[in-house]
Scaffold this motif. Structure first.
Motif, PDB file in Angstrom:
ATOM      1  N   GLY A  13      24.559 102.397  61.010  1.00 15.60           N
ATOM      2  CA  GLY A  13      25.410 101.431  60.316  1.00 15.60           C
ATOM      3  C   GLY A  13      25.541 100.173  61.154  1.00 15.60           C
ATOM      4  N   LYS A  14      26.285  99.206  60.638  1.00  5.35           N
ATOM      5  CA  LYS A  14      26.396  97.918  61.325  1.00  5.35           C
ATOM      6  C   LYS A  14      27.837  97.419  61.323  1.00  5.35           C
ATOM      7  CE  LYS A  14      27.706  95.044  57.913  1.00  5.35           C
ATOM      8  NZ  LYS A  14      28.528  95.975  57.215  1.00  5.35           N
ATOM      9  N   LEU A  15      28.080  96.463  62.191  1.00  5.62           N
ATOM     10  CA  LEU A  15      29.317  95.687  62.130  1.00  5.62           C
ATOM     11  C   LEU A  15      28.987  94.231  62.416  1.00  5.62           C
ATOM     12  CD1 LEU A  15      32.073  97.664  64.052  1.00  5.62           C
ATOM     13  CD2 LEU A  15      32.190  96.919  61.663  1.00  5.62           C
ATOM     14  N   TYR A  16      29.621  93.344  61.668  1.00  6.61           N
ATOM     15  CA  TYR A  16      29.519  91.922  61.996  1.00  6.61           C
ATOM     16  C   TYR A  16      30.418  91.609  63.175  1.00  6.61           C
ATOM     17  CZ  TYR A  16      26.641  90.110  58.244  1.00  6.61           C
ATOM     18  OH  TYR A  16      25.577  89.812  57.438  1.00  6.61           O
ATOM     19  N   ILE A  17      29.895  90.833  64.112  1.00  6.96           N
ATOM     20  CA  ILE A  17      30.687  90.326  65.231  1.00  6.96           C
ATOM     21  C   ILE A  17      31.140  88.894  64.943  1.00  6.96           C
ATOM     22  CG2 ILE A  17      30.650  89.754  67.710  1.00  6.96           C
ATOM     23  CD1 ILE A  17      30.626  92.774  67.169  1.00  6.96           C
ATOM     24  N   GLY A  19      30.024  84.975  62.482  1.00  8.03           N
ATOM     25  CA  GLY A  19      29.103  84.194  61.650  1.00  8.03           C
ATOM     26  C   GLY A  19      29.102  84.551  60.174  1.00  8.03           C
ATOM     27  N   GLU A  20      30.067  85.404  59.750  1.00  2.57           N
ATOM     28  CA  GLU A  20      30.097  85.822  58.353  1.00  2.57           C
ATOM     29  C   GLU A  20      30.229  84.625  57.401  1.00  2.57           C
ATOM     30  OE1 GLU A  20      32.046  86.894  60.760  1.00  2.57           O
ATOM     31  OE2 GLU A  20      32.306  89.070  60.709  1.00  2.57           O
ATOM     32  N   TYR A  21      29.772  84.828  56.202  1.00  7.44           N
ATOM     33  CA  TYR A  21      29.767  83.842  55.115  1.00  7.44           C
ATOM     34  C   TYR A  21      28.767  82.717  55.374  1.00  7.44           C
ATOM     35  CZ  TYR A  21      33.745  86.189  52.985  1.00  7.44           C
ATOM     36  OH  TYR A  21      34.562  87.136  52.394  1.00  7.44           O
ATOM     37  N   ALA A  22      28.819  82.100  56.565  1.00  6.40           N
ATOM     38  CA  ALA A  22      27.857  81.032  56.851  1.00  6.40           C
ATOM     39  C   ALA A  22      26.430  81.604  56.875  1.00  6.40           C
ATOM     40  CB  ALA A  22      28.193  80.368  58.182  1.00  6.40           C
ATOM     41  N   VAL A  23      26.288  82.859  57.319  1.00  7.00           N
ATOM     42  CA  VAL A  23      24.967  83.472  57.469  1.00  7.00           C
ATOM     43  C   VAL A  23      24.264  83.687  56.123  1.00  7.00           C
ATOM     44  CG1 VAL A  23      25.802  85.877  57.420  1.00  7.00           C
ATOM     45  CG2 VAL A  23      23.696  85.337  58.641  1.00  7.00           C
ATOM     46  N   VAL A  24      25.015  83.591  55.041  1.00  7.93           N
ATOM     47  CA  VAL A  24      24.403  83.711  53.717  1.00  7.93           C
ATOM     48  C   VAL A  24      23.438  82.539  53.478  1.00  7.93           C
ATOM     49  CG1 VAL A  24      24.950  83.637  51.247  1.00  7.93           C
ATOM     50  CG2 VAL A  24      26.333  85.029  52.780  1.00  7.93           C
ATOM     51  N   GLU A  25      23.701  81.413  54.118  1.00  7.63           N
ATOM     52  CA  GLU A  25      22.818  80.246  53.968  1.00  7.63           C
ATOM     53  C   GLU A  25      21.646  80.389  54.945  1.00  7.63           C
ATOM     54  OE1 GLU A  25      23.583  78.328  51.544  1.00  7.63           O
ATOM     55  OE2 GLU A  25      25.688  78.892  51.252  1.00  7.63           O
ATOM     56  N   PHE A 120      33.947 102.831  55.212  1.00  7.48           N
ATOM     57  CA  PHE A 120      34.533 102.109  56.343  1.00  7.48           C
ATOM     58  C   PHE A 120      34.058 100.652  56.364  1.00  7.48           C
ATOM     59  CE2 PHE A 120      34.402 106.471  58.350  1.00  7.48           C
ATOM     60  CZ  PHE A 120      35.762 106.660  58.317  1.00  7.48           C
ATOM     61  N   GLY A 121      33.082 100.318  55.511  1.00  5.79           N
ATOM     62  CA  GLY A 121      32.495  98.975  55.571  1.00  5.79           C
ATOM     63  C   GLY A 121      31.450  98.865  56.665  1.00  5.79           C
ATOM     64  N   LEU A 122      30.792  99.981  56.971  1.00 10.23           N
ATOM     65  CA  LEU A 122      29.793  99.979  58.046  1.00 10.23           C
ATOM     66  C   LEU A 122      28.372  99.783  57.517  1.00 10.23           C
ATOM     67  CD1 LEU A 122      31.146 102.875  60.319  1.00 10.23           C
ATOM     68  CD2 LEU A 122      31.393 100.411  60.655  1.00 10.23           C
ATOM     69  N   SER A 163      23.456  88.545  46.467  1.00 11.03           N
ATOM     70  CA  SER A 163      24.252  87.609  47.265  1.00 11.03           C
ATOM     71  C   SER A 163      24.186  87.829  48.775  1.00 11.03           C
ATOM     72  CB  SER A 163      25.710  87.669  46.814  1.00 11.03           C
ATOM     73  OG  SER A 163      26.232  88.957  47.076  1.00 11.03           O
ATOM     74  N   GLY A 164      23.671  88.954  49.236  1.00 13.41           N
ATOM     75  CA  GLY A 164      23.789  89.287  50.668  1.00 13.41           C
ATOM     76  C   GLY A 164      22.838  88.497  51.554  1.00 13.41           C
ATOM     77  N   SER A 165      23.214  88.341  52.821  1.00  8.88           N
ATOM     78  CA  SER A 165      22.364  87.618  53.772  1.00  8.88           C
ATOM     79  C   SER A 165      21.239  88.503  54.306  1.00  8.88           C
ATOM     80  CB  SER A 165      23.202  87.152  54.957  1.00  8.88           C
ATOM     81  OG  SER A 165      23.681  88.272  55.690  1.00  8.88           O
ATOM     82  N   GLY A 166      21.456  89.827  54.282  1.00 11.49           N
ATOM     83  CA  GLY A 166      20.492  90.747  54.876  1.00 11.49           C
ATOM     84  C   GLY A 166      20.767  91.014  56.349  1.00 11.49           C
ATOM     85  N   SER A 231      35.313  94.760  48.527  1.00  6.95           N
ATOM     86  CA  SER A 231      34.073  94.494  47.814  1.00  6.95           C
ATOM     87  C   SER A 231      33.425  93.230  48.350  1.00  6.95           C
ATOM     88  CB  SER A 231      34.365  94.332  46.321  1.00  6.95           C
ATOM     89  OG  SER A 231      33.292  93.647  45.713  1.00  6.95           O
ATOM     90  N   THR A 232      32.359  93.407  49.148  1.00  3.33           N
ATOM     91  CA  THR A 232      31.693  92.252  49.750  1.00  3.33           C
ATOM     92  C   THR A 232      31.142  91.318  48.681  1.00  3.33           C
ATOM     93  OG1 THR A 232      31.111  93.515  51.708  1.00  3.33           O
ATOM     94  CG2 THR A 232      29.809  91.553  51.280  1.00  3.33           C
ATOM     95  N   SER A 233      30.508  91.875  47.636  1.00  5.82           N
ATOM     96  CA  SER A 233      29.880  90.974  46.664  1.00  5.82           C
ATOM     97  C   SER A 233      30.922  90.173  45.889  1.00  5.82           C
ATOM     98  CB  SER A 233      28.938  91.734  45.729  1.00  5.82           C
ATOM     99  OG  SER A 233      29.527  92.903  45.262  1.00  5.82           O
ATOM    100  N   LEU A 235      33.860  89.156  47.144  1.00  6.09           N
ATOM    101  CA  LEU A 235      34.361  88.136  48.076  1.00  6.09           C
ATOM    102  C   LEU A 235      33.328  87.026  48.286  1.00  6.09           C
ATOM    103  CD1 LEU A 235      35.893  90.743  50.494  1.00  6.09           C
ATOM    104  CD2 LEU A 235      37.226  88.904  49.466  1.00  6.09           C
ATOM    105  N   VAL A 236      32.069  87.416  48.511  1.00  8.76           N
ATOM    106  CA  VAL A 236      31.030  86.413  48.737  1.00  8.76           C
ATOM    107  C   VAL A 236      30.817  85.595  47.464  1.00  8.76           C
ATOM    108  CG1 VAL A 236      28.589  86.052  49.288  1.00  8.76           C
ATOM    109  CG2 VAL A 236      29.906  87.751  50.545  1.00  8.76           C
ATOM    110  N   GLY A 237      30.824  86.269  46.318  1.00 12.32           N
ATOM    111  CA  GLY A 237      30.686  85.565  45.037  1.00 12.32           C
ATOM    112  C   GLY A 237      31.805  84.539  44.856  1.00 12.32           C
ATOM    113  N   SER A 320      35.907  91.508  60.429  1.00 13.55           N
ATOM    114  CA  SER A 320      34.489  91.795  60.575  1.00 13.55           C
ATOM    115  C   SER A 320      33.882  91.937  59.191  1.00 13.55           C
ATOM    116  CB  SER A 320      34.292  93.090  61.368  1.00 13.55           C
ATOM    117  OG  SER A 320      32.927  93.468  61.368  1.00 13.55           O
ATOM    118  N   GLY A 321      32.798  91.206  58.931  1.00 15.75           N
ATOM    119  CA  GLY A 321      32.210  91.241  57.595  1.00 15.75           C
ATOM    120  C   GLY A 321      32.985  90.340  56.660  1.00 15.75           C
ATOM    121  N   ALA A 322      32.986  90.694  55.393  1.00 17.09           N
ATOM    122  CA  ALA A 322      33.606  89.829  54.393  1.00 17.09           C
ATOM    123  C   ALA A 322      35.123  89.828  54.491  1.00 17.09           C
ATOM    124  CB  ALA A 322      33.163  90.262  53.005  1.00 17.09           C
ATOM    125  N   GLY A 323      35.704  90.782  55.180  1.00 16.77           N
ATOM    126  CA  GLY A 323      37.168  90.854  55.264  1.00 16.77           C
ATOM    127  C   GLY A 323      37.743  91.408  53.964  1.00 16.77           C
TER     128      GLY A 323
END
Ligand code: PMV
Ligand code: MG
Length: 365
Positions: A13-17, A19-25, A120-122, A163-166, A231-233, A235-237, A320-323
């Motif tokens: 799994g992963k966690l954002y440290i 750069g969230e939201y901006a990394v979508v660009e 957990f959002g991981l 919508s995800g940055s990957g 829900s990340t999508s 929030l990002v949407g 961490s992540g979309a919050g």
């Protein structure tokens, strides 16, 4: 009796440290880690019909929300669509290579949910995509580099979730601490329509980069889970649909996030502890402002409590992540006493996740 499983691959799994939201660009950096909780995929040949067996989505609860008048299923929950997209993309390569397709069973087990199936959002959808791509590449004997497998997993991921940055997929594929910038999706879509997959995998993708980053020196990472899945999508949407409206200052946010994450990466690589803490605090502020300007709740009251209590103990903390729920992270002096902080969290129903960074396996590219 069933045949034994012949291939087994796990993906972290992963966690954002930061750069969230901006990394979508495309081309704007984020820092992520892979964590030592895994999705495991096993494969074996089958005769006649194949099966997909899973312990995911315990209780099979699907989450949906409304986008205008439309009903949208939360893509993170639709894990089978990620599995299927990953299976299809690997098989497209198999066909291009002129190899015969096979029938197989595929079994998925996950440590990324808690016992009752709560997320957990991981990054379970990213991990299942990565594990499926890697397992089928192994099963079919495809000799693809880690970067090529990443590209396959990114293509599979975009087919399900637009919508995800990957970044989650890259963290799961590479392990460790990474700096990631996203590829240009419109470019990839155009190229995909015109080229074979093998050709597309061999190209340099505009915007895409994965670089290893040094782990913080003398700092420990705390992860607090707020107990509410987000829900990340959605929030990002929400941010994406408001980014062109006046007053959101989106271009300014992007420029500042890029600057902040770039200096965070430099501080990590230089072992500059104060620089790392400053980078986390600055990024927290940028995300808080983004939430305020767009009217999207990134920092929930529980997350704010997590961040402010950590700050009282000298730590640097952020969502961490979309919050909107899920996890908050703290970097704090490795020698700092944190018993009081953990007691405060416990009183606020913030659960500490006992996670470590998953170190990359095999040769690092
Ligand atoms: O909430 P998470 O952990 O899925 O992270 C989302 C991070 C965003 O930058 C907001 C979106 C993305 O796909 O990068
Ligand atoms: Mg999340």
């Amino acid at each position: 009796m069933s045949q034994p499983w012949t291939t087994e691959v796990r993906a972290p799994g992963k966690l954002y440290i930061a750069g969230e939201y901006a990394v979508v660009e495309p081309g704007i950096p984020a820092v992520l880690i892979a964590v030592d909780r895994y999705v495991t995929v096993r494969v074996r040949d089958a005769v006649g019909t194949g099966h997909i067996i899973s312990d995911l989505n315990a209780g099979s609860r699907l989450e949906w929300y409304r986008r205008d008048s439309d009903m949208v299923i939360e893509a993170d929950e639709a894990l089978f669509s990620f599995v299927l997209a990953a299976m299809r993309i690997v098989e497209e390569v198999v066909v291009e290579f002129g190899e015969p397709l096979r029938i197989f069973d595929l079994a998925i087990t996950s440590e990324l949910d808690d016992d009752s199936g709560r997320k957990f959002g991981l990054g379970s959808s990213a991990a299942v995509t990565v594990a499926t791509v890697a397992a089928l590449c192994a099963h079919y004997g495809l000799d693809l580099s880690r970067m090529e497998q990443l590209k396959l997993a990114l293509l599979a991921g975009t087919e399900v979730q637009r919508s995800g940055s990957g970044g989650d997929i890259a963290a799961s594929m590479f392990g460790g601490w990474i700096a990631y910038t996203a590829f240009d999706r419109a470019w990839a879509r155009r190229e995909r329509a015109q080229r074979s997959l093998a050709e597309l995998l061999a190209l340099d993708w505009p915007g895409l980069s994965v670089r290893r980053v040094a782990p913080p020196d003398g700092l420990r990472l705390l992860v607090g889970w707020t107990g509410s899945p987000a829900s990340t999508s959605r929030l990002v949407g929400g941010v994406q649909s408001r980014k062109d409206q006046g007053g959101t200052d989106y271009a300014h946010f992007l420029a500042e996030s890029r600057r902040c994450v770039t200096s965070l990466v430099d501080a990590l690589n230089a072992g500059d502890r104060e620089g790392v803490l400053a980078g986390i605090r600055r990024n927290r502020e940028l995300l808080r402002q983004l939430g305020e300007r767009t009217g999207i709740t990134i920092e929930t009251p529980t997350l704010r409590h997590l961040i402010e209590t950590a700050a009282d103990y000298g730590g640097a903390a952020k969502t961490s992540g979309a919050g909107g729920g899920d996890c908050g992270i703290v970097l704090i002096d490795a020698d700092a006493g944190i018993d009081g902080l953990l007691a405060l969290w416990e009183r606020a129903d913030i659960r500490v996740l006992n996670l470590s960074v998953h170190q990359p396996e095999g040769p690092v590219e």
